[in-house]
Design an enzyme around this catalytic site. Structure first.
Site, PDB file in Angstrom:
ATOM      1  N   GLU A  57       1.310  -1.307  -0.109  1.00  0.00           N
ATOM      2  CA  GLU A  57      -0.090  -0.280   0.306  1.00  0.00           C
ATOM      3  C   GLU A  57       0.976   1.098   0.138  1.00  0.00           C
ATOM      4  O   GLU A  57       0.566   2.749  -0.619  1.00  0.00           O
ATOM      5  CB  GLU A  57      -0.856   0.325   1.207  1.00  0.00           C
ATOM      6  N   HIS A  60       2.644   1.739  -3.392  1.00  0.00           N
ATOM      7  CA  HIS A  60       1.859   1.665  -3.992  1.00  0.00           C
ATOM      8  C   HIS A  60       1.126   3.516  -4.217  1.00  0.00           C
ATOM      9  O   HIS A  60       1.106   4.859  -4.749  1.00  0.00           O
ATOM     10  CB  HIS A  60       0.282   1.460  -4.336  1.00  0.00           C
ATOM     11  N   HIS A 122     -12.496   3.108  -9.446  1.00  0.00           N
ATOM     12  CA  HIS A 122     -11.354   3.524  -9.362  1.00  0.00           C
ATOM     13  C   HIS A 122     -10.204   3.468 -10.604  1.00  0.00           C
ATOM     14  O   HIS A 122      -9.627   4.185 -11.395  1.00  0.00           O
ATOM     15  CB  HIS A 122     -11.186   2.583  -8.028  1.00  0.00           C
ATOM     16  N   HIS A 215     -19.688 -10.275 -16.891  1.00  0.00           N
ATOM     17  CA  HIS A 215     -18.340  -9.756 -17.482  1.00  0.00           C
ATOM     18  C   HIS A 215     -17.968 -10.692 -18.365  1.00  0.00           C
ATOM     19  O   HIS A 215     -17.409  -9.677 -19.654  1.00  0.00           O
ATOM     20  CB  HIS A 215     -16.964  -9.742 -16.075  1.00  0.00           C
ATOM     21  N   HIS A 277      -3.081  -9.445 -16.576  1.00  0.00           N
ATOM     22  CA  HIS A 277      -4.612  -8.798 -17.230  1.00  0.00           C
ATOM     23  C   HIS A 277      -4.939  -7.483 -16.957  1.00  0.00           C
ATOM     24  O   HIS A 277      -5.275  -6.892 -18.517  1.00  0.00           O
ATOM     25  CB  HIS A 277      -5.547 -10.062 -16.448  1.00  0.00           C
TER      26      HIS A 277
END
Length: 308
Positions: A57, A60, A122, A215, A277
């Protein structure tokens, strides 16, 4: 211009790291690695207790902050140096706006918490920011050899398909992000159906399986759509290398994206496969955004020609 090009390359690569970093945070469930503190970590500038999720975290956040500074410099110098190019100011604004917006959503999620449906936005916002930075980079490198809109005419029907596909792709990335956030990646043990031995047992699906299969359905339709346009371009744009090579790349990227989606199931959600991906869809959306730029130029030339 050398400084501007360097800033552009660093910002584009940096934004890719931000995208991958966000996916890594979600995949490793590290969103609360720093607790409910932001921008500090557990209320400390230098955390006293180091954990794996904290490292993910905090890394990032640091990368996002550094890239934000680079994008701010890129936007300022682009506005100043190549502001005369029609698309520059809009792209500079979008680069900063969406980068700040994604940061605020991330901060709000840490401070006050957000639903999975809100958090899924996001990634899409990050994609738009990446696309704006990528297009700004392409504009900067076009200075050496400007692209002539007259050399490529994209008919209105094709332009509408490109615009629509970009919007549709954003919708698909939302469903993919939602799959990650509600932890539905492995709720279906088979591919392409949820259960290959009983493919049409829709009445037995739970909410997570509906999200997963929804999806897959919309992603499959996108693949068919891209294949159709790829064949169309090969037939009708034989003299345009940009169209032929560009749509070949788009098709190959989406094919790879579909294969990676299947590999997530076959490998039990391998982290490297999952991050690839996310990376491939970012590259695909970047290519689509470039065709939006070309379509916009073609439309402008068409309008000017009709006026003259």
């Amino acid at each position: 211009m050398k400084l501007l090009k360097t800033l552009a390359i660093l910002s584009t690569l940096g934004m890719l790291f931000v995208l991958i970093g966000g996916a890594l945070v979600t995949k490793t469930d590290s969103g609360m690695g720093c607790g409910d503190s932001w921008p500090l970590c557990h209320g400390e500038l230098i955390p006293s207790e180091i954990t794996f999720s904290l490292v993910i975290e905090l890394s990032h956040r640091l990368v996002s902050g550094g890239v934000g500074f680079l994008v701010l410099l890129l936007s300022y110098f682009s506005w100043k140096k190549i502001g005369h190019i029609r698309e520059t100011k809009l792209l500079a604004f979008l680069s900063i706006f969406f980068l700040v917006l994604q940061g605020l959503i991330g901060a709000a999620a840490v401070k006050w918490g957000q639903s999975d449906f809100v958090l899924a936005i996001h990634f899409g916002i990050s994609l738009i920011s990446f696309a704006a930075i990528l297009l700004l980079t392409l504009l900067i490198f076009e200075i050496d050899k400007k692209f002539d809109a007259k050399s490529l005419i994209i008919p209105r029907a094709m332009r509408i398909q490109i615009y629509s596909m970009a919007i549709y792709t954003l919708a698909i990335t939302y469903t993919g992000a939602l799959v990650r956030h509600i932890e539905a990646s492995l709720v279906c043990g088979s591919w392409p159906f949820c259960t290959n031995s009983n493919p049409f047992a829709f009445g037995e699906y739970n909410f997570h399986q509906w999200v997963q299969m929804g999806h897959r359905l919309v992603a499959g339709l996108l693949f068919i759509w891209v294949l159709f346009l790829f064949i169309h371009v090969l037939k009708h744009y034989k003299s345009s290398k940009i169209m032929r090579y560009g749509w070949t790349v788009c098709f190959l990227l989406l094919l790879l994206q579909v294969l990676l989606g299947a590999m997530i199931i076959f490998t039990g959600q391998n982290l490297i496969v999952a991050l690839l991906h996310a990376l491939v869809v970012a590259c695909f959306f970047g290519m689509l955004s470039y065709f939006i730029l070309l379509s916009s130029r073609s439309a402008r030339y068409e309008k000017d020609s009709s006026t003259n």
